[in-house]
Write an enzyme that holds these catalytic residues in place. Structure first.
Site, PDB file in Angstrom:
ATOM      1  N   SER A  72       0.845  -1.192   0.000  1.00  0.00           N
ATOM      2  CA  SER A  72       0.000   0.000   0.000  1.00  0.00           C
ATOM      3  C   SER A  72       0.877   1.237   0.000  1.00  0.00           C
ATOM      4  CB  SER A  72      -0.884  -0.011   1.253  1.00  0.00           C
ATOM      5  OG  SER A  72      -1.456   1.261   1.463  1.00  0.00           O
ATOM      6  N   ASP A 180     -21.803  -1.829   3.428  1.00  0.00           N
ATOM      7  CA  ASP A 180     -20.649  -1.165   2.824  1.00  0.00           C
ATOM      8  C   ASP A 180     -20.197  -1.892   1.557  1.00  0.00           C
ATOM      9  OD1 ASP A 180     -20.960   0.137   5.218  1.00  0.00           O
ATOM     10  OD2 ASP A 180     -19.264  -0.849   6.184  1.00  0.00           O
TER      11      ASP A 180
HETATM   12  C1  GLA Z   1     -20.292  -0.353   9.835  1.00  0.00           C
HETATM   13  C2  GLA Z   1     -20.563  -1.727   9.263  1.00  0.00           C
HETATM   14  C3  GLA Z   1     -21.855  -1.738   8.462  1.00  0.00           C
HETATM   15  C4  GLA Z   1     -23.002  -1.132   9.256  1.00  0.00           C
HETATM   16  C5  GLA Z   1     -22.595   0.194   9.872  1.00  0.00           C
HETATM   17  C6  GLA Z   1     -23.661   0.758  10.769  1.00  0.00           C
HETATM   18  O1  GLA Z   1     -20.041   0.545   8.804  1.00  0.00           O
HETATM   19  O2  GLA Z   1     -19.512  -2.121   8.410  1.00  0.00           O
HETATM   20  O3  GLA Z   1     -22.144  -3.056   8.057  1.00  0.00           O
HETATM   21  O4  GLA Z   1     -23.469  -2.023  10.212  1.00  0.00           O
HETATM   22  O5  GLA Z   1     -21.399   0.085  10.613  1.00  0.00           O
HETATM   23  O6  GLA Z   1     -24.797   1.071  10.030  1.00  0.00           O
END
Ligand code: GLA
Length: 387
Positions: A72, A180
């Site tokens: 990285s 995400d």
């Molecule tokens: C983190 C986790 C997600 C989600 C958020 C809260 O970003 O990676 O999966 O649970 O917290 O919404």
């Protein structure tokens, strides 16, 4: 030069200097900010994140042997070297676990991952609650799958989402939901993405912010949180216990009446958050689709209150910036992501950007807190091959 191109060039230079390799290709994947629907993705709920134009780029070279080398441009991220057999749970730790773990879970899913030289570069701030980790997983996943000969279609993207979630859960050891990874791989530029998390069904939702003279400001408290530190897992365990007591597969199916049926006040509060947050997502989507995005502020505020009081995942830094942003004219503001630090968002009139930014910074200074980073964000595309 767009963030994507700049990161791609940095990743290519890193691949050349650290591994002496010429890339077969460069892939990028975005960080994200979640407009609303926080801490409901592991309860079968709905959320409305938006991919950012900030990305992780991966420059990748296919090798003829079974070696895997990952580096990285981040000076704090030590390079990783191993073989295709060394990438699983308990074998890799630190930042490289996100990338190596993704290669492992792809293999588990039947993708014939070749040996690879990988170099990454990212302008998604780390630890800011903007999902730098999922952007790394998604960029590496897409590159490895394409270099394994897989066609980039919707079916592949769903496989990559599951692989990235599995890597994070089983190799990194963070029991995160799938929001995400889903937005990193399925976002459509120019829109937010409504995710029905129980079946990964998605619908683009045009926010129409610019047309309404509005902007989304991200306020990074620069206080880092880690999802693997136990708090996130405890919240998840609370939700599973509440669902069990209510006889539900998904806590997001609970009703307001169910909240009252739970005996334990802590489980009641957690469930109340899940129930009300899903309602707020639906109301935001309805307002946005009706061209009334300027009216979602109170729902953002409500989300923050619920995360602070019922879910207990806020932090003093987040509370301070949210209050200061509202006082300076933001239409609504709330913490985003896992919590315990990271970022807040504020929905602002474009003309108020300077005033809100200044007020938030002043509030942190007055309280003796770390000064925040302020970004205005626009929506970017999902993971893709750049070259
Ligand atoms: C983190 C986790 C997600 C989600 C958020 C809260 O970003 O990676 O999966 O649970 O917290 O919404």
């Amino acid at each position: 030069m767009s963030g994507g191109r700049a990161q791609a060039e940095l990743a290519v230079a890193e691949l050349r200097t650290t591994w002496g390799s010429e890339p077969d290709g460069v892939w990028t994947a975005p960080g994200r900010v979640n407009l609303i629907g926080e801490h409901v993705d592991y309860t079968g709920g709905r959320c409305l994140p938006m991919a950012l134009t900030r990305v992780t780029a991966a420059a990748v070279r296919r090798r003829d042997d079974d070696r895997v080398r990952i580096s990285s441009t981040d000076p704090d991220a030590a390079p990783f070297e191993g073989t295709l057999a060394d990438l699983g749970p308990g074998q890799v730790s630190g930042w490289a676990a996100y990338a190596a773990g993704t290669l492992w879970s792809l293999q588990q899913a039947g993708v014939e991952v070749p040996g690879l030289d990988v170099a990454v570069s990212s302008d998604v701030p780390l630890g800011a609650g903007l999902s730098s980790s999922a952007s790394l997983e998604a960029a590496v996943a897409l590159s490895a799958a394409e270099l394994a000969g897989r066609a980039d279609d919707r079916e592949l993207r769903h496989l990559l989402i599951q692989a990235a979630i599995r890597a994070e859960n089983e190799v990194v050891g963070a029991g995160t939901g799938g929001m995400d990874q889903t937005v990193a791989l399925l976002a459509e530029g120019g829109s937010a993405l409504l995710i029905h998390t129980r079946d990964s069904r998605t619908e683009p939702v045009q926010l129409g912010l610019a047309e309404a003279g509005l902007e989304l400001m991200v306020i990074d408290t620069r206080v880092s949180h880690t999802l693997a530190d136990g708090q996130y897992a405890q919240r998840r365990a609370d939700c599973e216990e509440a669902a069990r007591q209510l006889g539900l597969e998904w806590l997001s199916d609970a009703t307001p009446a169910d909240v009252a049926r739970l005996g334990d006040p802590r489980l009641q509060a957690r469930t109340r958050h899940v129930v009300t947050e899903n309602q707020r997502v639906d109301e935001v989507v309805e307002l946005v689709r009706a061209g009334r995005v300027a009216e979602i502020g109170a729902l953002l505020d409500g989300s923050h209150t619920s995360l602070r009081d019922d879910y207990e995942v806020s932090a003093v830094e987040l509370d301070v910036v949210v209050v200061a942003a509202r006082a300076a004219g933001a239409l609504g503001a709330r913490m985003v992501g896992g919590g315990f630090g990271g970022s807040a968002i504020a929905l602002i009139r474009s003309t108020d950007a300077q005033a809100v930014g200044d007020a938030v910074t002043a509030a942190c200074r007055d309280r003796g807190l770390t000064l925040p980073g302020i970004l205005t964000v626009t929506s970017g595309p999902a993971a893709r091959r750049l070259s």
